[in-house]
Design an enzyme around this catalytic site. Structure first.
Site, PDB file in Angstrom:
ATOM      1  N   SER A 194       2.669  10.378  -3.748  1.00 60.98           N
ATOM      2  CA  SER A 194       2.181   9.059  -3.335  1.00 60.98           C
ATOM      3  C   SER A 194       1.438   8.455  -4.514  1.00 60.98           C
ATOM      4  O   SER A 194       0.875   9.189  -5.344  1.00 60.98           O
ATOM      5  CB  SER A 194       1.215   9.200  -2.156  1.00 60.98           C
ATOM      6  OG  SER A 194       0.534   7.977  -1.926  1.00 60.98           O
ATOM      7  N   TYR A 248      -5.343  13.956   2.019  1.00 64.11           N
ATOM      8  CA  TYR A 248      -3.988  13.464   1.714  1.00 64.11           C
ATOM      9  C   TYR A 248      -3.791  13.373   0.202  1.00 64.11           C
ATOM     10  O   TYR A 248      -2.803  13.857  -0.355  1.00 64.11           O
ATOM     11  CB  TYR A 248      -3.824  12.089   2.368  1.00 64.11           C
ATOM     12  CG  TYR A 248      -2.476  11.428   2.205  1.00 64.11           C
ATOM     13  CD1 TYR A 248      -1.431  11.716   3.076  1.00 64.11           C
ATOM     14  CD2 TYR A 248      -2.250  10.479   1.200  1.00 64.11           C
ATOM     15  CE1 TYR A 248      -0.189  11.084   2.952  1.00 64.11           C
ATOM     16  CE2 TYR A 248      -1.021   9.850   1.065  1.00 64.11           C
ATOM     17  CZ  TYR A 248       0.003  10.154   1.951  1.00 64.11           C
ATOM     18  OH  TYR A 248       1.222   9.525   1.815  1.00 64.11           O
TER      19      TYR A 248
END
Ligand code: NAD
Length: 252
Positions: A144, A158
């Site tokens: 990401s 995350y």
């Protein structure tokens, strides 16, 4: 038919980017194991692949549970006879519970790590021996942009899980290159999928889109097209690479 006769397993293929990849891979000739926690969503993906004349197998399970991942890999090989592509796509984004380290509970930290980091560990652990049997293959990990830059609205578990996948991609690329197994990681920017839906309304989507050089959010197809390239032999000299696909966000 860029993936003719290849067999792929895609985790999190019930929705979003994973579903789109299942459709694109199957349209390019691959047989696809659709591995997802959500039974109904996985069924919909399989039905959509089959409606377009492709072949897909549903496997319901949790990527954070080793037995489930092993069962998914075994089922794919049993159904289609081999495995060529591991697409470790499943992930969770819990912006409401995974925040800054000073706000996140240990339990929520661990669950986010289990899905986003341990899931790819299990998929590669059980999938790589099958790729070796096939004489090579392609592994695609999903990072990401949040692994590349800090955000004031933190999702620290995350971010750390996605950051660790960068190291895993390089390690696997080096270890298994001689087996003709490639491993790359893609870093999507904000993509309009069910994952982001709870956090976005039309106004926010427009504002974020307008702030990007390419003036829009990403679509699942944007990401599936990159995954297709990495899964196919067209990318046969690319391994250990990080590819940002973000409409230009990182460039600003
Ligand atoms: N959407 C974005 O903006 C964005 C940006 C960067 C990275 N990503 C990453 O891309 C990947 C795909 O994201 P998406 O937006 O398509 O997500 P999504 O939520 O739209 O779809 C994810 C799928 O994964 C499945 N899943 C969730 N937990 C699972 C588990 N434990 N075991 C098996 N399946 C599980 C869900 O049921 C769902 O079908 C994720 O790894 C995500 O972190 C997304």
């Amino acid at each position: 038919m860029r993936l003719k006769d290849k067999v792929a397993i895609i985790s999190g293929a019930g929705m979003g980017m994973g579903r789109e990849a299942a459709l694109v891979f199957a349209a390019e000739g691959a047989m696809v194991a659709v591995f997802d926690l959500n039974d109904a969503a996985a069924s919909e993906t399989v039905a959509a692949v089959e409606a377009r004349g492709g072949r897909a197998l549903k496997v319901v399970g949790d990527v954070s549970k080793e037995a489930d991942v092993k069962r998914a890999v075994d089922a794919a090989v049993k159904e289609f006879g081999r495995l060529d592509i591991l697409y470790a796509n499943a992930g969770v984004l819990w912006k409401d519970r995974d925040k800054s380290v000073i706000e996140t509970t240990e339990e929520n930290w661990d669950i986010v790590q289990a899905v986003n980091l341990k899931g790819p560990f299990f998929l590669t652990k059980h999938g790589i021996p099958q790729l070796q049997k096939s004489g090579g293959g392609s592994i695609i990990l999903v990072g990401s942009i949040s692994a590349l830059v800090g955000f004031t609205l933190a999702q620290d578990s995350y971010t750390c899980a996605k950051g660790a996948l960068i190291s895993l991609a390089k390690s696997l690329a080096v270890q298994f290159g001689p087996d003709k197994i490639r491993c790359n990681i893609i870093h999507p920017g904000m993509v309009d999928t069910p994952l982001q839906a709870p956090y976005l309304n039309a106004e926010k989507k427009k504002a974020i889109g307008d702030s990007l050089p390419l003036m829009r959010l990403g679509t699942p197809r944007d990401i599936a097209n990159l995954a297709l390239f990495l899964a196919s032999d067209e990318s046969c000299w690319i391994t250990g690479a990080e590819i940002v696909i973000d409409g230009g966000f990182i460039a600003t």
